[in-house]
Design a protein around this motif. Sequence first.
Motif, PDB file in Angstrom:
ATOM      1  N   GLY A 248     -50.975  31.308  -8.860  1.00  9.16           N
ATOM      2  CA  GLY A 248     -50.163  30.117  -9.016  1.00  9.16           C
ATOM      3  C   GLY A 248     -50.004  29.708 -10.467  1.00  9.16           C
ATOM      4  N   VAL A 249     -49.686  28.448 -10.691  1.00  5.36           N
ATOM      5  CA  VAL A 249     -49.644  27.875 -12.032  1.00  5.36           C
ATOM      6  C   VAL A 249     -50.701  26.784 -12.106  1.00  5.36           C
ATOM      7  CG1 VAL A 249     -47.218  28.441 -12.433  1.00  5.36           C
ATOM      8  CG2 VAL A 249     -47.800  26.276 -11.323  1.00  5.36           C
ATOM      9  N   ASP A 250     -50.853  26.192 -13.284  1.00  2.79           N
ATOM     10  CA  ASP A 250     -51.997  25.303 -13.498  1.00  2.79           C
ATOM     11  C   ASP A 250     -52.096  24.160 -12.487  1.00  2.79           C
ATOM     12  OD1 ASP A 250     -53.044  26.696 -15.673  1.00  2.79           O
ATOM     13  OD2 ASP A 250     -51.688  25.706 -17.073  1.00  2.79           O
ATOM     14  N   ASP A 251     -50.959  23.622 -12.057  1.00  2.66           N
ATOM     15  CA  ASP A 251     -51.013  22.442 -11.196  1.00  2.66           C
ATOM     16  C   ASP A 251     -50.390  22.650  -9.824  1.00  2.66           C
ATOM     17  OD1 ASP A 251     -48.408  22.698 -12.053  1.00  2.66           O
ATOM     18  OD2 ASP A 251     -48.094  20.553 -12.393  1.00  2.66           O
ATOM     19  N   HIS A 252     -50.226  23.915  -9.430  1.00  2.49           N
ATOM     20  CA  HIS A 252     -49.581  24.162  -8.145  1.00  2.49           C
ATOM     21  C   HIS A 252     -50.079  25.483  -7.558  1.00  2.49           C
ATOM     22  CE1 HIS A 252     -46.631  23.272  -5.117  1.00  2.49           C
ATOM     23  NE2 HIS A 252     -45.974  24.401  -5.292  1.00  2.49           N
TER      24      HIS A 252
ATOM     25  N   LEU B 236     -52.520  28.167  -5.894  1.00  2.00           N
ATOM     26  CA  LEU B 236     -53.944  28.432  -6.087  1.00  2.00           C
ATOM     27  C   LEU B 236     -54.466  27.868  -7.394  1.00  2.00           C
ATOM     28  CD1 LEU B 236     -54.180  32.068  -4.692  1.00  2.00           C
ATOM     29  CD2 LEU B 236     -55.321  30.044  -3.762  1.00  2.00           C
ATOM     30  N   GLY B 237     -53.560  27.554  -8.326  1.00  4.15           N
ATOM     31  CA  GLY B 237     -53.988  26.930  -9.568  1.00  4.15           C
ATOM     32  C   GLY B 237     -54.694  25.609  -9.346  1.00  4.15           C
ATOM     33  N   VAL B 238     -54.385  24.929  -8.239  1.00  4.05           N
ATOM     34  CA  VAL B 238     -55.068  23.666  -7.909  1.00  4.05           C
ATOM     35  C   VAL B 238     -56.548  23.929  -7.651  1.00  4.05           C
ATOM     36  CG1 VAL B 238     -55.205  21.774  -6.247  1.00  4.05           C
ATOM     37  CG2 VAL B 238     -52.967  22.628  -6.989  1.00  4.05           C
ATOM     38  N   LEU B 239     -56.844  24.922  -6.818  1.00  8.04           N
ATOM     39  CA  LEU B 239     -58.241  25.257  -6.534  1.00  8.04           C
ATOM     40  C   LEU B 239     -58.943  25.778  -7.784  1.00  8.04           C
ATOM     41  CD1 LEU B 239     -57.903  27.053  -3.069  1.00  8.04           C
ATOM     42  CD2 LEU B 239     -58.912  24.813  -3.513  1.00  8.04           C
ATOM     43  N   LEU B 240     -58.218  26.528  -8.576  1.00  9.65           N
ATOM     44  CA  LEU B 240     -58.792  27.071  -9.807  1.00  9.65           C
ATOM     45  C   LEU B 240     -59.172  25.951 -10.773  1.00  9.65           C
ATOM     46  CD1 LEU B 240     -59.240  29.983 -10.956  1.00  9.65           C
ATOM     47  CD2 LEU B 240     -57.151  29.610 -12.269  1.00  9.65           C
ATOM     48  N   SER B 241     -58.276  24.990 -10.944  1.00 14.86           N
ATOM     49  CA  SER B 241     -58.536  23.874 -11.860  1.00 14.86           C
ATOM     50  C   SER B 241     -59.716  23.034 -11.408  1.00 14.86           C
ATOM     51  CB  SER B 241     -57.292  22.992 -11.983  1.00 14.86           C
ATOM     52  OG  SER B 241     -56.221  23.717 -12.570  1.00 14.86           O
ATOM     53  N   LEU B 242     -59.970  22.992 -10.100  1.00 17.65           N
ATOM     54  CA  LEU B 242     -61.105  22.244  -9.561  1.00 17.65           C
ATOM     55  C   LEU B 242     -62.410  23.039  -9.622  1.00 17.65           C
ATOM     56  CD1 LEU B 242     -59.395  20.688  -6.400  1.00 17.65           C
ATOM     57  CD2 LEU B 242     -60.106  19.466  -8.478  1.00 17.65           C
ATOM     58  N   GLY B 243     -62.333  24.280 -10.087  1.00 15.97           N
ATOM     59  CA  GLY B 243     -63.532  25.117 -10.173  1.00 15.97           C
ATOM     60  C   GLY B 243     -64.025  25.613  -8.835  1.00 15.97           C
ATOM     61  N   ARG B 244     -63.114  25.742  -7.862  1.00 16.58           N
ATOM     62  CA  ARG B 244     -63.521  26.131  -6.507  1.00 16.58           C
ATOM     63  C   ARG B 244     -63.507  27.656  -6.292  1.00 16.58           C
ATOM     64  NH1 ARG B 244     -62.445  21.935  -2.960  1.00 16.58           N
ATOM     65  NH2 ARG B 244     -62.794  19.946  -4.013  1.00 16.58           N
ATOM     66  N   ILE B 245     -62.903  28.396  -7.218  1.00 18.70           N
ATOM     67  CA  ILE B 245     -62.756  29.849  -7.023  1.00 18.70           C
ATOM     68  C   ILE B 245     -63.759  30.595  -7.892  1.00 18.70           C
ATOM     69  CG2 ILE B 245     -61.194  31.827  -7.216  1.00 18.70           C
ATOM     70  CD1 ILE B 245     -58.874  29.953  -6.707  1.00 18.70           C
ATOM     71  N   ARG B 246     -64.517  31.475  -7.257  1.00 20.75           N
ATOM     72  CA  ARG B 246     -65.513  32.286  -7.972  1.00 20.75           C
ATOM     73  C   ARG B 246     -64.954  33.613  -8.446  1.00 20.75           C
ATOM     74  NH1 ARG B 246     -68.335  36.585  -6.472  1.00 20.75           N
ATOM     75  NH2 ARG B 246     -67.608  36.404  -4.323  1.00 20.75           N
ATOM     76  N   ARG B 247     -64.098  34.222  -7.601  1.00 16.70           N
ATOM     77  CA  ARG B 247     -63.607  35.571  -7.903  1.00 16.70           C
ATOM     78  C   ARG B 247     -62.175  35.716  -7.404  1.00 16.70           C
ATOM     79  NH1 ARG B 247     -63.322  41.127  -6.544  1.00 16.70           N
ATOM     80  NH2 ARG B 247     -64.424  42.466  -8.030  1.00 16.70           N
ATOM     81  N   VAL B 248     -61.356  36.440  -8.170  1.00 18.33           N
ATOM     82  CA  VAL B 248     -59.963  36.664  -7.812  1.00 18.33           C
ATOM     83  C   VAL B 248     -59.646  38.148  -7.906  1.00 18.33           C
ATOM     84  CG1 VAL B 248     -57.556  36.233  -8.425  1.00 18.33           C
ATOM     85  CG2 VAL B 248     -59.220  34.387  -8.614  1.00 18.33           C
ATOM     86  N   THR B 249     -58.999  38.680  -6.869  1.00 16.49           N
ATOM     87  CA  THR B 249     -58.401  40.014  -6.928  1.00 16.49           C
ATOM     88  C   THR B 249     -56.896  39.810  -6.889  1.00 16.49           C
ATOM     89  OG1 THR B 249     -60.270  41.073  -5.804  1.00 16.49           O
ATOM     90  CG2 THR B 249     -58.179  42.261  -5.801  1.00 16.49           C
ATOM     91  N   ALA B 250     -56.205  40.207  -7.954  1.00 18.69           N
ATOM     92  CA  ALA B 250     -54.778  39.925  -8.076  1.00 18.69           C
ATOM     93  C   ALA B 250     -54.101  41.037  -8.862  1.00 18.69           C
ATOM     94  CB  ALA B 250     -54.556  38.578  -8.767  1.00 18.69           C
ATOM     95  N   SER B 251     -52.766  41.002  -8.870  1.00 21.74           N
ATOM     96  CA  SER B 251     -52.016  41.987  -9.643  1.00 21.74           C
ATOM     97  C   SER B 251     -51.250  41.357 -10.796  1.00 21.74           C
ATOM     98  CB  SER B 251     -51.049  42.749  -8.731  1.00 21.74           C
ATOM     99  OG  SER B 251     -50.174  41.869  -8.060  1.00 21.74           O
ATOM    100  N   TYR B 252     -51.155  40.018 -10.825  1.00 20.51           N
ATOM    101  CA  TYR B 252     -50.431  39.344 -11.899  1.00 20.51           C
ATOM    102  C   TYR B 252     -50.996  37.936 -12.067  1.00 20.51           C
ATOM    103  CZ  TYR B 252     -46.748  37.073 -14.561  1.00 20.51           C
ATOM    104  OH  TYR B 252     -46.062  36.373 -15.508  1.00 20.51           O
TER     105      TYR B 252
END
Length: 254
Positions: free
Chosen positions: A56-60, A62-78
């Motif tokens: 996502g982006v910073d405020d929308h 998956l970026g929402v969960l990321l900004s809250l520090g809720r995600i430990r690990r990400v598997t992504a292509s971009y």
Amino acid sequence: MSSKVYDSAAAAVSDIATGATLAVGGFGLCGIPDALIEAVAASSTTDLEVFSNNCGVDDHGLGVLLSLGRIRRVTASYVGENKEFARQYLAGELEVELTPQGTLAERLRAGGTGIPAFFTPAGVGTPVADGGMPWRYAADGSVAIASPPKETRVFGEKRYVLEEAIIADFALVHARLGDTDGNLVFEKTAMNFNPLAAMAGRITIAQVEELVEPGAIEPGRVHLPGVFVQRVVHTGPQTKRIEKRTVRTAQGAR
């Protein structure tokens, strides 16, 4: 058989526990399960491992969960549109596995069809296959965890790398149309990863813009059969966010 329809996004995601793995649909900001992501963000769930085309982006998204520090690990292509993603990764706060986009798509599909692993030419001769990509940095900038080398084999005089399937505890997806049995129809670019993410989830939760009764969708129009979907939430029309707006000066304007 109990109903697959839930009254709210919050109810549908209420049993996603800390440490869960999530396969999340969408392509960029197109077709992302925003209501379900926001419901997870409103809960206390943390330490999540996410499989998604992007974050996502910073405020929308998956970026929402990321900004809250809720995600430990990400598997992504971009991951190029999220500054907080880059900051957390380089600071050693987030573990990241980057994988070729087609490989990610096939890993999700394989998980949904019961194929444990497959060989692909994508990534052969690169750190994807040879190992050494930094999955997590230490606070001092050194590599704390590096990707391991993967098995390769030759078929027909060409080398291939072994990639493992993805199976997630939950899948979160968005569909334009769905029925109460979980049969889904996706729109345009939202077809890219939503069906694959849905297939990879042990429990798949779909937010739908329009909810109809069984039989209202012609069988030939169904993109994903309801056998892959355990929960459905009617969230109504989705407002599409623009990731990057580019404008030009009108001809003749100064």
